[in-house]
Design a protein around this motif. Structure first.
Motif, PDB file in Angstrom:
ATOM      1  N   VAL A   1     110.378 -34.417 -29.555  1.00 39.35           N
ATOM      2  CA  VAL A   1     110.620 -35.807 -29.962  1.00 39.35           C
ATOM      3  C   VAL A   1     109.312 -36.585 -30.009  1.00 39.35           C
ATOM      4  O   VAL A   1     108.990 -37.231 -31.004  1.00 39.35           O
ATOM      5  CB  VAL A   1     111.621 -36.509 -29.009  1.00 39.35           C
TER       6      VAL A   1
ATOM      7  N   ARG B   1     113.333 -35.758 -37.101  1.00 37.74           N
ATOM      8  CA  ARG B   1     114.073 -35.063 -36.047  1.00 37.74           C
ATOM      9  C   ARG B   1     115.040 -34.038 -36.615  1.00 37.74           C
ATOM     10  O   ARG B   1     115.191 -32.952 -36.066  1.00 37.74           O
ATOM     11  CB  ARG B   1     114.820 -36.076 -35.175  1.00 37.74           C
TER      12      ARG B   1
ATOM     13  N   SER C   1     107.826 -34.967 -33.641  1.00 35.93           N
ATOM     14  CA  SER C   1     108.452 -35.943 -34.528  1.00 35.93           C
ATOM     15  C   SER C   1     107.657 -37.233 -34.600  1.00 35.93           C
ATOM     16  O   SER C   1     107.196 -37.626 -35.662  1.00 35.93           O
ATOM     17  CB  SER C   1     109.886 -36.225 -34.072  1.00 35.93           C
TER      18      SER C   1
ATOM     19  N   LEU D   1     116.611 -31.232 -33.811  1.00 33.85           N
ATOM     20  CA  LEU D   1     116.824 -31.916 -32.538  1.00 33.85           C
ATOM     21  C   LEU D   1     118.204 -32.541 -32.468  1.00 33.85           C
ATOM     22  O   LEU D   1     118.690 -33.096 -33.461  1.00 33.85           O
ATOM     23  CB  LEU D   1     115.761 -33.005 -32.352  1.00 33.85           C
TER      24      LEU D   1
END
Length: 161
Positions: free
Chosen positions: A63, A74, A67, A79
């Motif tokens: 994350v 994501r 990302s 994710l």
């Protein structure tokens, strides 16, 4: 990868990176000497397991660095939508597979961070954050989860005695 004990008077970046790496190692080390069954065992009412904590730490790496910093959506990273989902284990999750995914995510995070300045900023739902903030956040996040895991591992090992 360096250890924070090796850089107590280093520059800011080296210190931050070493502190994050020390916590990454602490999280990964939670799986040492645990069977798959032990690593999956729920000892608290939440979804928290030792294996789930390491899986969640992998999610956190992806994350924040993959990302947010690298700019990969994501969804493209596969994710989950929520933090809670990042603790959910599948039948494919083993100590070996989760450990490998975590190591790969950490390696990729280091490579991403190395390409950016500490003062660069990235969007976050609470407003822009710098890479410096992300490193500090990761130290706190990973240390908190390593501590949770230490307690679970202690309980698991006590059962063996």
């Amino acid at each position: 990868m360096s250890d924070a004990r090796d850089v107590p008077v280093a520059g800011e970046r080296a210190l931050l990176e070493a502190m994050v790496d020390r916590q990454r190692a602490a999280v990964a080390g939670l799986l040492d000497d645990l069977t798959d069954a032990e690593a999956r065992e729920r000892l608290v009412p939440s979804l928290t397991t030792v294996l789930g904590l390491v899986k969640h730490a992998t999610f956190v790496e992806r994350v924040w660095f993959h990302s947010r910093v690298a700019g990969v959506p994501r969804r493209e990273l596969g994710l989950p939508d929520t933090v809670d989902e990042s603790f959910v284990l599948t039948t494919d999750d083993t100590v070996a597979s989760v450990r490998a995914a975590h190591a790969e995510a950490c390696d990729r995070s280091r490579a991403i961070a190395a390409e950016h300045d500490l003062d660069e900023t990235y969007p976050w739902h609470h407003g822009p954050v710098s890479l410096r903030y992300i490193h500090a956040h990761m130290v706190a996040e990973l240390a908190r989860h390593a501590g949770h895991g230490d307690i679970l591992v202690e309980q698991l090992r006590a059962r063996r005695a």
